[in-house]
Design a protein around this motif. Structure first.
Motif, PDB file in Angstrom:
ATOM      1  N   ILE A  15     -23.570 -10.866  50.046  1.00 23.17           N
ATOM      2  CA  ILE A  15     -24.179  -9.935  49.081  1.00 23.17           C
ATOM      3  C   ILE A  15     -22.824  -8.679  49.078  1.00 23.17           C
ATOM      4  CG2 ILE A  15     -25.442  -7.901  48.350  1.00 23.17           C
ATOM      5  CD1 ILE A  15     -27.853  -9.783  49.743  1.00 23.17           C
ATOM      6  N   LEU A  16     -22.355  -8.640  50.106  1.00 20.97           N
ATOM      7  CA  LEU A  16     -21.182  -7.417  50.411  1.00 20.97           C
ATOM      8  C   LEU A  16     -20.161  -8.243  49.715  1.00 20.97           C
ATOM      9  CD1 LEU A  16     -21.979  -6.155  54.082  1.00 20.97           C
ATOM     10  CD2 LEU A  16     -21.755  -4.953  51.743  1.00 20.97           C
ATOM     11  N   GLU A  17     -19.937  -9.427  49.844  1.00 18.25           N
ATOM     12  CA  GLU A  17     -18.620 -10.032  49.327  1.00 18.25           C
ATOM     13  C   GLU A  17     -18.623  -9.885  47.538  1.00 18.25           C
ATOM     14  OE1 GLU A  17     -16.280 -14.225  49.846  1.00 18.25           O
ATOM     15  OE2 GLU A  17     -17.317 -13.487  51.471  1.00 18.25           O
ATOM     16  N   ASN A  18     -19.905 -10.583  47.183  1.00 24.75           N
ATOM     17  CA  ASN A  18     -19.857 -10.912  45.654  1.00 24.75           C
ATOM     18  C   ASN A  18     -20.569  -9.888  44.822  1.00 24.75           C
ATOM     19  OD1 ASN A  18     -19.044 -14.029  46.026  1.00 24.75           O
ATOM     20  ND2 ASN A  18     -20.333 -13.794  47.626  1.00 24.75           N
ATOM     21  N   PHE A  19     -20.986  -8.874  45.575  1.00 23.07           N
ATOM     22  CA  PHE A  19     -21.663  -7.779  44.588  1.00 23.07           C
ATOM     23  C   PHE A  19     -21.175  -6.466  45.084  1.00 23.07           C
ATOM     24  CE2 PHE A  19     -24.680 -11.231  44.923  1.00 23.07           C
ATOM     25  CZ  PHE A  19     -24.963 -11.287  43.770  1.00 23.07           C
TER      26      PHE A  19
END
Length: 977
Positions: free
Chosen positions: A167-171
């Motif tokens: 989530i941190l990487e893609n959002f």
């Protein structure tokens, strides 16, 4: 497994000493010693049998082989085993009576492997009883990869940290809503759920895609399908907020039972993440696989539509409207019958009136939409306006009506509906029995269902080098499981069952097949020091497969076991270490040991068995075959099971043998395709044949009769006299006697099934049932009639000094002489004697007859009837359980049947019967998928000349050593002398 002609066993002797396991330990009994065996017809037999050897009991049918092997040796071994249990344990199992024998010494623990099919349960398969499927379930649970049944993509599972990192990487920098799914695709008002969510401190939820605040008494439409997720958090994704994001994700995973949804506020798209197996594209999640996930006997793995049976009962249009030439008035709707003044016909009339049609019109001429409404009902009510007023038509349709009746509590109604149902493959699981999630766990691209339907040969090939196709992790887990699976599959191959599949229901196996499966299972147990007793394990085996069976028995012996086999097969007898011939005759004429010794010693003896084994005596082959009627029965395009578009041509008026290796397609072609077609044509039977294109020549026969080995009755009240119908004639004879006329007795007085002449204390059974509470019921002779079944007055009526009970206790052989002046009775009893059943009694309980004996009772019944000479008789292995001498009798009977102009069609492996046929049809060349074609057809000599398939090879040897008999000018066989 093929083997060369040179390998076929034609000579004998004991096996080399080196192949038999080492001598017994000091002090251990070297022999099994039987003293004073008197069970049934045994005449005080004393016998010594060598241990750790393959011992064959042979002799003509009814001589006492089974009485000695099963009712004496096995029964005593079983009784001794039971006595090792505590009194408390025995109270639940019941005691066993001591067999009528003085003593047996040197007896090992005994295991009996009989011909009875292991289970009638539709859930019991070859895979489950051999436990191969159980090991496969464990293999799939531990090493398979999961795939989505929607997208086909490989399923993934993520840890909490992986989800947060993703989530941190893609959002990064995006606004998201963290959601915990609690309801997915279910109906309900969910008032209590919303209250519970509020109590947990959450004030928002997403209901059917809409974010809403949860009101105090909130609920949704109970009749609609809903998706409900709890709003756990709203957050802008940033690295510095990792702790808050991680806490929210863990909270969501807890409430969502391992699943979390991330809603991208800007795009309004949801993304799925799960601790479990999940398809990220669709959000489909699977539970972690366990062995019961692949069990069709468990609710965790069974297909929900067929409940793990692989097939469903479906009401078809063809069964409801079998003849479209008929009108509804004349009975065109089979479940309703002809027109009557009842409610349902009034509904149909009103319906037809609305569609401006007549119930007198043939169904084939009715509009299609009307026929559809007739079968499946109206989608909505019809309001009909008439001069007399308006009324509503509600019509659910005949098929829907019948489906509703299938749930009825009445057995009669359910039985009535079954007449209009057809068994079809389950459309949900395609017959694999498992739910779709279970079928999307794969190893090397295969699910467990696809492998279950492969024949054993192909299954073994798939497993052979599986390690090379697995990952290192899978290899470590699967190593021991694969060894066990391959070993057990190998045992099935060893006993000639390479054509079966693990999916095959046990109830469809023949007695010989189920016995060989149990034999394979016993080899797998690796027990030592056991006495195995088997009942004709060669039944249903082609000569090609006999070698494998004999080797399997020798392997079992070489482990350190003793084996007793009741057998008639020539190869088995000649390959044995020791042979016991029991006879000399059947019934009261048998029960003695005629000869005992090695096969070499036995063949030198002057016994009937020795004469046949040494070719001093044989079944004569007619030099000239019957010309037949010149007409053909032609079945075109049979494709059921493994049949490959087979066209079968049967020359009528001949004796025809259908041969081929086990599993080649003989039963599929004859029993499952041809017989149901003919049975439906002549007798309007309901059983559906396997697929075929067409059939020609039905006009040349007037009926079909299948003479199989199913019991002639399932209760002790059934017996040969009642089945053949001769008991009706006997009762009529007794009713005509002067004493009976004086007393006013009718034939019913002499029936033990109706009140009047029978003993009412036991209701004509001759036995009383004593309930023993915790112990099993005990059967004792009735104390009133002392087992005679009738009351005293009935027994006072005598014919030639014999009462009705005395007649029932007579052997068939004695009855032929007793009723020599009663032609109506004599005709039926004489045929029982002619088929080799002279040793059974007229009143012998049907439950005590073997499959071969039951088949011969049926054959005798058909022979005693006056026929038209245009009947097709179908027999399935009639030589089962028959000695060479009995086969000689049977052959003469079948010749008589054919000489009348009938056609006799026999599925057979026995070369003695095949060689005397007028026409042979060989199916093969192999079993299973490698079979299903007609390899050769013609006279036995023509089949040998064609030199195709395995039958030709063995038939050639048989014909070379055969005795021939001359034929009459018309081609019918004439006995020499």
């Amino acid at each position: 497994m093929a083997f060369n002609q040179e390998q076929h066993i034609t000579t004998t002797g004991t096996a080399p000493e080196a192949s038999i396991n080492p001598p017994a330990l000091d002090g251990e009994a070297q022999q099994i010693e039987v003293y004073g065996a008197r069970e049934h017809n045994l005449k005080n037999i004393n016998l010594k049998l060598p241990r750790y050897k393959l011992v064959v009991f042979t002799g003509i049918s009814g001589s006492g082989k089974s009485s000695l092997a099963f009712d004496t040796i096995y029964a005593e071994g079983q009784r001794r085993y039971m006595e090792t249990f505590s009194a408390y344990a025995r109270s639940f199992m019941g005691g066993l009576e001591r067999p009528d024998v003085d003593k047996i010494e040197g007896l090992s623990p005994v295991i009996s492997i009989e011909q009875k099919t292991t289970s009638r349960n539709p859930r019991s398969t070859v895979g489950t009883i051999t436990e191969i499927y159980d090991f496969m379930r464990l293999l799939w649970a531990r090493t398979s990869d999961a795939y989505s049944y929607v997208s086909g993509d490989k399923m993934v599972r993520q840890s909490d940290d992986q989800i947060v990192n993703h989530i941190l990487e893609n959002f990064d920098g995006k606004r998201i809503v963290v959601l915990a799914p609690v309801v997915k695709g279910r109906k309900g008002h969910y008032r209590e759920l919303f209250q519970q969510i509020r109590k947990m401190g959450f004030i928002r939820a997403r209901v059917d895609g809409e974010l809403v605040e949860i009101a105090p008494k909130m609920q949704v439409d109970r009749y609609k399908i809903h998706d409900i997720e709890i709003v756990i958090d709203k957050i802008v994704v940033k690295e510095e907020d990792r702790y808050r994001l991680s806490s929210s994700i863990q909270n969501a995973l807890t409430h969502g039972k391992g699943t979390v949804l991330i809603l991208d506020v800007d795009t309004d798209k949801t993304h799925f993440f799960s601790r479990h197996l999940m398809d990220p594209a669709t959000g489909i999640a699977y539970d972690d696989p366990a062995p019961n996930s692949f069990s069709f006997n468990s609710p965790y793995g069974a297909c929900p539509v067929c409940n793990g049976l692989g097939e469903i009962q479906e009401i078809t249009e063809e069964s409801v409207i079998p003849d479209k030439d008929l009108s509804i008035r004349r009975g065109g709707i089979a479940p309703l019958g002809e027109y009557r003044d009842i409610w349902v016909f009034k509904q149909i009339e009103a319906l037809f009136k609305h569609f401006k049609a007549s119930v007198a019109t043939p169904i084939k001429d009715l509009p299609e939409d009307l026929v559809k409404v007739l079968l499946y009902g109206l989608e909505e009510e019809l309001e009909v306006k008439t001069k007399k007023g308006d009324y509503i038509i509600e019509f659910e349709g005949i098929i829907h009506f019948l489906k509703n009746q299938m749930e009825s509590e009445s057995d009669n109604i359910r039985s009535w509906v079954e007449d209009f149902t057809q068994t079809t493959t389950c459309p949900e699981c395609n017959g694999y029995r498992l739910k779709k999630e279970s079928l999307h766990f794969k190893i090397d691209g295969k699910n467990i269902g696809e492998l279950s339907v492969l024949d054993i040969n192909k299954l073994y090939a798939w497993f052979e080098n599986l390690e090379e196709r697995l990952s290192e992790r899978q290899n470590i887990i699967a190593r021991e499981l694969l060894k066990e699976i391959r070993k057990r599959i190998g045992f099935l191959l060893d006993v000639g069952l390479d054509y079966l599949s693990l999916h095959r229901p046990v109830r469809t196996l023949s007695g010989g097949e189920s016995q060989r499966i149990r034999l394979a299972t016993q080899i797998g147990t690796q027990l030592v020091g056991v006495l195995y007793i088997m009942d004709e394990p060669s039944i249903g085996l082609h000569q090609r497969d006999n070698e494998r069976l004999i080797n399997a028995l020798k392997d079992l012996r070489d482990l350190g076991n003793s084996i007793i086999v009741v057998e008639h097969d020539k190869d088995m007898i000649l390959q044995a270490d020791y042979v016991v011939d029991i006879g000399p005759g059947a019934g009261i004429h048998g029960g003695q040991v005629v000869t005992a010794g090695t096969p070499e010693e036995m063949t030198k003896a002057g016994t009937t068995t020795a004469d046949f084994l040494s070719n001093r005596r044989g079944i004569e082959v007619p030099r000239v075959k019957r010309p037949g009627t010149g007409q053909l029965l032609k079945l075109i395009g049979a494709t059921g099971h493994n049949l490959k578009n087979v066209t079968l041509e049967l020359p009528l008026g001949k004796m025809i043998c259908v041969t081929g290796v086990s599993g080649s397609g003989k039963s599929s072609l004859i029993h499952d395709t041809l017989y149901p077609i003919l049975n439906t044509h002549f007798f309007r039977a309901k059983r559906e044949p396997l697929p075929y294109k067409s059939i020609e020549g039905l006009e040349h026969i007037d009926k079909v009769i299948e003479v199989d080995q199913s019991p002639i009755g399932r209760t002790p009240r059934s017996n040969p006299a009642t089945y053949t119908g001769v008991f009706t004639e006997i009762r009529s004879l007794f009713a005509q006697l002067p004493e009976a006329k004086i007393r006013g007795y009718s034939p019913g007085r002499f029936s033990f099934n109706v009140k009047g002449g029978r003993c009412e204390a036991c209701e004509g059974a001759g036995m009383r049932t004593i309930e023993m509470n915790f112990l099993p019921d005990v059967y004792v002779p009735c104390e009133v009639c002392r087992g005679k079944r009738y009351n005293r007055e009935t027994l006072e009526v005598r014919y030639k000094g014999k009462s009705i009970t005395d007649v029932l206790d007579m052997t068939v052989e004695s009855a032929v002489e007793f009723f020599e002046n009663q032609p109506r009775i004599l005709r039926k009893i004489k045929t029982l004697n002619e088929v080799g059943l002279g040793y059974i009694t007229l009143g012998q309980q049907a439950t005590t007859l073997s499959g071969g004996e039951a088949q011969r009772v049926k054959l005798a019944t058909e022979l005693s009837k006056k026929d038209t000479g245009q009947t097709l008789y179908i027999l399935d292995e009639p030589t089962t359980g028959l000695h060479f001498q009995d086969i000689e009798h049977l052959t003469d009977v079948l010749h008589k049947l054919t000489d009348k102009g009938n056609t006799v069609l026999i599925i057979e492996h026995n070369l003695d019967l095949i060689k005397v046929a007028d026409h042979v049809i060989d199916i093969g060349p192999e079993g299973g998928e490698a079979g299903g074609t007609i390899v050769a057809s013609g006279t036995p000599e023509e089949v040998v000349k064609a030199a195709k398939g395995y039958t030709a090879r063995f038939l050639k040897e048989e014909l070379q050593s055969s005795h021939y008999r001359e034929n009459g000018a018309d081609g019918t066989p004439q006995q020499e002398g």
